[in-house]
Design an enzyme around this catalytic site. Structure first.
Site, PDB file in Angstrom:
ATOM      1  N   GLU A 114      26.531   1.984 -29.920  1.00  0.00           N
ATOM      2  CA  GLU A 114      25.620   1.314 -28.984  1.00  0.00           C
ATOM      3  C   GLU A 114      24.699   0.404 -29.788  1.00  0.00           C
ATOM      4  O   GLU A 114      24.546   0.573 -31.004  1.00  0.00           O
ATOM      5  CB  GLU A 114      24.803   2.340 -28.197  1.00  0.00           C
ATOM      6  CG  GLU A 114      25.637   3.077 -27.168  1.00  0.00           C
ATOM      7  CD  GLU A 114      24.813   3.957 -26.247  1.00  0.00           C
ATOM      8  OE1 GLU A 114      25.193   4.094 -25.098  1.00  0.00           O
ATOM      9  OE2 GLU A 114      23.788   4.507 -26.689  1.00  0.00           O
ATOM     10  N   HIS A 227      15.058  -2.278 -20.160  1.00  0.00           N
ATOM     11  CA  HIS A 227      16.490  -2.323 -20.464  1.00  0.00           C
ATOM     12  C   HIS A 227      17.026  -3.696 -20.105  1.00  0.00           C
ATOM     13  O   HIS A 227      16.752  -4.214 -19.023  1.00  0.00           O
ATOM     14  CB  HIS A 227      17.243  -1.243 -19.686  1.00  0.00           C
ATOM     15  CG  HIS A 227      18.595  -0.960 -20.246  1.00  0.00           C
ATOM     16  ND1 HIS A 227      19.643  -1.838 -20.122  1.00  0.00           N
ATOM     17  CD2 HIS A 227      19.055   0.087 -20.961  1.00  0.00           C
ATOM     18  CE1 HIS A 227      20.708  -1.326 -20.729  1.00  0.00           C
ATOM     19  NE2 HIS A 227      20.379  -0.164 -21.248  1.00  0.00           N
ATOM     20  N   ARG A 274      17.414  -3.058 -27.795  1.00  0.00           N
ATOM     21  CA  ARG A 274      17.041  -3.390 -26.420  1.00  0.00           C
ATOM     22  C   ARG A 274      15.870  -4.352 -26.295  1.00  0.00           C
ATOM     23  O   ARG A 274      15.912  -5.276 -25.480  1.00  0.00           O
ATOM     24  CB  ARG A 274      16.631  -2.108 -25.698  1.00  0.00           C
ATOM     25  CG  ARG A 274      17.792  -1.286 -25.416  1.00  0.00           C
ATOM     26  CD  ARG A 274      17.415  -0.009 -24.786  1.00  0.00           C
ATOM     27  NE  ARG A 274      18.666   0.699 -24.626  1.00  0.00           N
ATOM     28  CZ  ARG A 274      18.776   1.938 -24.243  1.00  0.00           C
ATOM     29  NH1 ARG A 274      17.700   2.633 -23.980  1.00  0.00           N
ATOM     30  NH2 ARG A 274      19.947   2.483 -24.116  1.00  0.00           N
ATOM     31  N   HIS A 335      12.636   0.796 -18.114  1.00  0.00           N
ATOM     32  CA  HIS A 335      13.641   1.828 -18.355  1.00  0.00           C
ATOM     33  C   HIS A 335      13.079   3.101 -18.977  1.00  0.00           C
ATOM     34  O   HIS A 335      13.465   4.197 -18.597  1.00  0.00           O
ATOM     35  CB  HIS A 335      14.715   1.230 -19.266  1.00  0.00           C
ATOM     36  CG  HIS A 335      15.857   2.147 -19.541  1.00  0.00           C
ATOM     37  ND1 HIS A 335      16.565   2.761 -18.534  1.00  0.00           N
ATOM     38  CD2 HIS A 335      16.424   2.551 -20.709  1.00  0.00           C
ATOM     39  CE1 HIS A 335      17.530   3.505 -19.070  1.00  0.00           C
ATOM     40  NE2 HIS A 335      17.451   3.407 -20.383  1.00  0.00           N
ATOM     41  N   ARG A 370      12.737   2.418 -28.419  1.00  0.00           N
ATOM     42  CA  ARG A 370      13.692   3.518 -28.606  1.00  0.00           C
ATOM     43  C   ARG A 370      15.083   2.988 -28.905  1.00  0.00           C
ATOM     44  O   ARG A 370      15.573   2.085 -28.223  1.00  0.00           O
ATOM     45  CB  ARG A 370      13.736   4.363 -27.335  1.00  0.00           C
ATOM     46  CG  ARG A 370      14.809   5.418 -27.342  1.00  0.00           C
ATOM     47  CD  ARG A 370      14.758   6.206 -26.074  1.00  0.00           C
ATOM     48  NE  ARG A 370      15.148   5.417 -24.927  1.00  0.00           N
ATOM     49  CZ  ARG A 370      16.272   5.598 -24.245  1.00  0.00           C
ATOM     50  NH1 ARG A 370      17.131   6.515 -24.606  1.00  0.00           N
ATOM     51  NH2 ARG A 370      16.536   4.848 -23.192  1.00  0.00           N
TER      52      ARG A 370
HETATM   53  C1  LIG Z   1      19.562   5.251 -15.813  1.00  0.00           C
HETATM   54  C2  LIG Z   1      19.179   5.928 -17.098  1.00  0.00           C
HETATM   55  C3  LIG Z   1      20.107   6.042 -18.126  1.00  0.00           C
HETATM   56  C4  LIG Z   1      19.762   6.658 -19.332  1.00  0.00           C
HETATM   57  N1  LIG Z   1      20.702   6.808 -20.308  1.00  0.00           N
HETATM   58  C5  LIG Z   1      20.388   7.502 -21.430  1.00  0.00           C
HETATM   59  C6  LIG Z   1      21.377   7.782 -22.413  1.00  0.00           C
HETATM   60  O1  LIG Z   1      22.539   7.411 -22.268  1.00  0.00           O
HETATM   61  N2  LIG Z   1      21.004   8.478 -23.520  1.00  0.00           N
HETATM   62  C7  LIG Z   1      19.728   8.921 -23.723  1.00  0.00           C
HETATM   63  O2  LIG Z   1      19.458   9.540 -24.751  1.00  0.00           O
HETATM   64  N3  LIG Z   1      18.780   8.686 -22.777  1.00  0.00           N
HETATM   65  C8  LIG Z   1      19.076   8.011 -21.651  1.00  0.00           C
HETATM   66  N4  LIG Z   1      18.120   7.792 -20.708  1.00  0.00           N
HETATM   67  C9  LIG Z   1      16.781   8.362 -20.913  1.00  0.00           C
HETATM   68  C10 LIG Z   1      16.835   9.870 -20.704  1.00  0.00           C
HETATM   69  O3  LIG Z   1      17.698  10.162 -19.640  1.00  0.00           O
HETATM   70  C11 LIG Z   1      15.469  10.435 -20.388  1.00  0.00           C
HETATM   71  O4  LIG Z   1      14.503   9.943 -21.256  1.00  0.00           O
HETATM   72  C12 LIG Z   1      15.460  11.948 -20.529  1.00  0.00           C
HETATM   73  O5  LIG Z   1      16.564  12.488 -19.882  1.00  0.00           O
HETATM   74  C13 LIG Z   1      14.186  12.516 -19.972  1.00  0.00           C
HETATM   75  O6  LIG Z   1      14.325  13.904 -19.827  1.00  0.00           O
HETATM   76  P1  LIG Z   1      13.079  14.763 -19.400  1.00  0.00           P
HETATM   77  O7  LIG Z   1      13.569  16.170 -19.330  1.00  0.00           O
HETATM   78  O8  LIG Z   1      11.934  14.462 -20.268  1.00  0.00           O
HETATM   79  O9  LIG Z   1      12.670  14.215 -17.937  1.00  0.00           O
HETATM   80  P2  LIG Z   1      13.528  14.132 -16.529  1.00  0.00           P
HETATM   81  O10 LIG Z   1      14.934  14.403 -16.843  1.00  0.00           O
HETATM   82  O11 LIG Z   1      13.151  12.911 -15.907  1.00  0.00           O
HETATM   83  O12 LIG Z   1      12.948  15.392 -15.758  1.00  0.00           O
HETATM   84  C14 LIG Z   1      11.644  15.392 -15.238  1.00  0.00           C
HETATM   85  C15 LIG Z   1      11.436  16.649 -14.402  1.00  0.00           C
HETATM   86  O13 LIG Z   1      10.053  16.823 -14.136  1.00  0.00           O
HETATM   87  C16 LIG Z   1       9.869  17.208 -12.784  1.00  0.00           C
HETATM   88  N5  LIG Z   1       8.508  16.842 -12.367  1.00  0.00           N
HETATM   89  C17 LIG Z   1       7.871  15.639 -12.514  1.00  0.00           C
HETATM   90  N6  LIG Z   1       6.613  15.732 -12.026  1.00  0.00           N
HETATM   91  C18 LIG Z   1       6.454  17.003 -11.567  1.00  0.00           C
HETATM   92  C19 LIG Z   1       5.389  17.710 -10.939  1.00  0.00           C
HETATM   93  N7  LIG Z   1       4.199  17.138 -10.655  1.00  0.00           N
HETATM   94  N8  LIG Z   1       5.594  19.005 -10.591  1.00  0.00           N
HETATM   95  C20 LIG Z   1       6.783  19.603 -10.826  1.00  0.00           C
HETATM   96  N9  LIG Z   1       7.829  18.983 -11.416  1.00  0.00           N
HETATM   97  C21 LIG Z   1       7.652  17.710 -11.775  1.00  0.00           C
HETATM   98  C22 LIG Z   1      10.972  16.459 -12.053  1.00  0.00           C
HETATM   99  O14 LIG Z   1      11.191  17.029 -10.773  1.00  0.00           O
HETATM  100  C23 LIG Z   1      12.128  16.634 -13.039  1.00  0.00           C
HETATM  101  O15 LIG Z   1      12.739  17.883 -12.833  1.00  0.00           O
HETATM  102  C24 LIG Z   1      18.450   7.170 -19.502  1.00  0.00           C
HETATM  103  C25 LIG Z   1      17.518   7.054 -18.469  1.00  0.00           C
HETATM  104  C26 LIG Z   1      17.875   6.443 -17.278  1.00  0.00           C
HETATM  105  C27 LIG Z   1      16.856   6.344 -16.195  1.00  0.00           C
END
Ligand SMILES: Cc1cc2nc3c(=O)[nH]c(=O)nc-3n(C[C@H](O)[C@H](O)[C@H](O)COP(=O)(O)OP(=O)(O)OC[C@H]3O[C@@H](n4cnc5c(N)ncnc54)[C@H](O)[C@@H]3O)c2cc1C
Length: 485
Positions: A114, A227, A274, A335, A370
């Protein structure tokens, strides 16, 4: 009635789930998510997860160096060193939980390239890696007897009390009073502060807002990634992402005249990181006077495209575009957030007992931009370290944290309509790819007005109220940092 837990995990994306799996089984854990369990940015991740698993052709040093270059050397070398060294072991653990990364015919892992990576080192499950990880980790968490998982359960308010925290959790319209010795915020990003974002509906910055209300230190909250290749749909807020891996497999970017333009701005061309591609696209749009840009991979065999990018192929087909034949309209959009709640190497915030992991946290690994596929890795490495730190501290013995009054307004006015729209408009104009210094001052003034209105009004505590308050707080934090920078 107050319910006592040892650990409260807020979030069920990659960070929250992986943290739960690494807590000692003897701990009593409440894991909450504000909507359905699988609605998260993690579930949307397409490209994959970066890690050095092929040591014959790749090295930890090279992964470190690529990440530093992408991050403009603003990265924290200690946290980054830890990420690239420990990441491969966490990727192996993901496979033990059943995550099925794609393999070659000889059974070896299929590693892809990538933008910004100098070697192929991205493990992936077709183009739906995040969904695969979330599905497998969810299955594993469901089997843990010590972990109670609550969906549609939103953290609305939290205070520090002797021994831990007292929190209000709004679950399906009912307020639950919860105490916990430790709290792990894994609440994801802030994309919904923008008019156009790839982020899911949950990305409203709630964890960052709650942490800042507790006085936790923030860092680099204005480091936002845009992005370069989101599908430029005619309508809708959530933009469909066309993964970097499509350019990794040979797709090229074209301007409104169907000419390649990236080489004009950077010698790495279409595979530049990016931020460089997004900024170059904006500069090219000024040069040509047009926002029309295209991604083209039609020169590759159709069977390969369909097999390698099934989700993107189907998603675009539903929008009327055939990835194997058409030039796909693309444009940058919000993004990812590199900054957030500042944490140390064990994901500890500046508030005792409060941890943050995943996109809501600032570990410093990404610097100012990132590198693709490093965020899932960051989410698992640092959420595991949070769990291990909690396990160590819990071994010294725990008594229930004290409860407190924690007033929440169960009745009151409804929030005036249109506040979120105004906030999104402010951010889109003041700070999209390149900060607009003419619009930031006025944008910040209005964002502060909206935040004060929300905080000082007599509004009922509903999910809508909490999210609007978060968006206003986040807008102020970001714009204040840009102004002060
Ligand atoms: C379209 C897209 C493609 C991507 N592709 C990649 C990739 O290929 N590789 C890579 O490394 N990263 C990628 N990313 C980035 C990556 O997916 C995210 O940065 C990462 O998954 C975030 O994980 P997280 O567990 O921190 O948050 P999330 O997975 O966003 O989880 C957040 C959680 O918090 C909960 N929450 C939020 N507020 C509250 C509240 N007040 N009370 C209770 N629960 C709450 C939500 O319900 C959810 O369960 C991508 C992101 C997107 C949007």
């Amino acid at each position: 009635m107050t319910e006592n837990y040892d650990v409260l995990i807020v979030g069920s994306g990659a960070a929250g789930l992986y943290c739960a799996l690494h807590l000692d089984p003897g701990l009593k854990v409440l894991q909450i998510c504000k909507k359905e369990l699988k609605l998260s940015n993690s579930s949307l991740a397409q490209g994959g997860i970066a890690a050095v698993v092929d040591t014959a052709h790749d090295s930890i040093q090279s992964h470190f160096q690529d990440t530093m270059i992408a991050g403009g050397f603003k990265n924290n070398p200690d946290s980054l060193g830890l990420l690239v060294k420990q990441g491969p072991e966490d990727v192996r653990r993901l496979m033990e939980y059943g995550v099925d990364f794609d393999r070659r015919e000889d059974g070896s892992l299929h590693l892809t390239l990538e933008g910004g990576h100098s070697r192929p080192r991205i493990l992936h499950h077709k183009d739906a890696t995040g969904r695969e990880i979330v599905n497998r980790l969810t299955e594993a968490v469901r089997k843990l007897p010590g972990v109670e998982v609550a969906e549609h359960a939103m953290l609305t308010k939290m205070e520090k009390t002797p021994g831990g925290f007292c929190a209000d959790v709004l679950q399906n319209g009912r307020h639950r009073r919860v105490t916990a010795n430790f709290c792990v915020l894994a609440t994801g990003g802030i994309g919904r502060i923008y008019e156009y974002t790839t982020n899911s509906a949950i990305a409203t910055g709630d964890g960052i807002t709650l942490a800042s209300e507790l006085g936790a230190a923030m860092k680099n909250i204005s480091y936002i990634q845009f992005h370069p290749t989101a599908f430029a749909a005619d309508e809708g807020r959530e933009r469909f992402l066309i993964s970097e891996a499509v350019r990794g497999e040979g797709a090229i970017l074209l301007n409104c005249n169907h000419e390649r333009y990236m080489q004009r701005y950077d010698e790495r061309g279409d595979l530049a990181p990016r931020d460089v591609v997004s900024q170059s696209t904006i500069r090219e749009s000024v040069r040509t006077g047009s926002n029309r840009f295209y991604l083209d991979i039609s020169h590759k065999p159709a069977a390969f495209i369909k097999q390698r990018f099934p989700m993107i192929y189907q998603g675009l087909l539903a929008e009327g575009y055939d990835l194997t034949k058409d030039k796909i309209p693309v444009f940058p959009c919000q993004h990812y957030l590199m900054g957030g709640i500042d944490v140390d190497l064990d994901a500890r915030t500046s508030v005792d007992g409060l941890y943050a992991a995943g996109e809501c946290s600032h570990t410093g690994v990404h610097g100012q931009n990132r590198l693709a596929s490093n965020s899932l890795l960051e989410a698992v490495v640092f959420s595991r370290r949070a769990a291990e730190d909690i396990n160590r501290r819990a071994k010294q013995g725990l008594r229930p944290a004290e409860a407190c009054a924690l007033p929440v307004r169960t009745e009151g006015e409804e929030l005036p309509a249109g506040l979120r729209t105004q906030l999104r408009c402010i951010m889109q104009h003041a700070y999209f790819v390149i900060p607009n210094m003419d619009a930031i001052g006025e944008g910040l003034r209005r964002a502060r007005e909206i935040r004060d209105l929300i905080e000082n009004g007599s509004f009922q505590c509903t999910p809508d109220y909490i999210e609007a308050k978060s968006l206003a707080t986040i807008a102020c934090l970001i714009l204040e940092e840009v102004v002060n920078r």
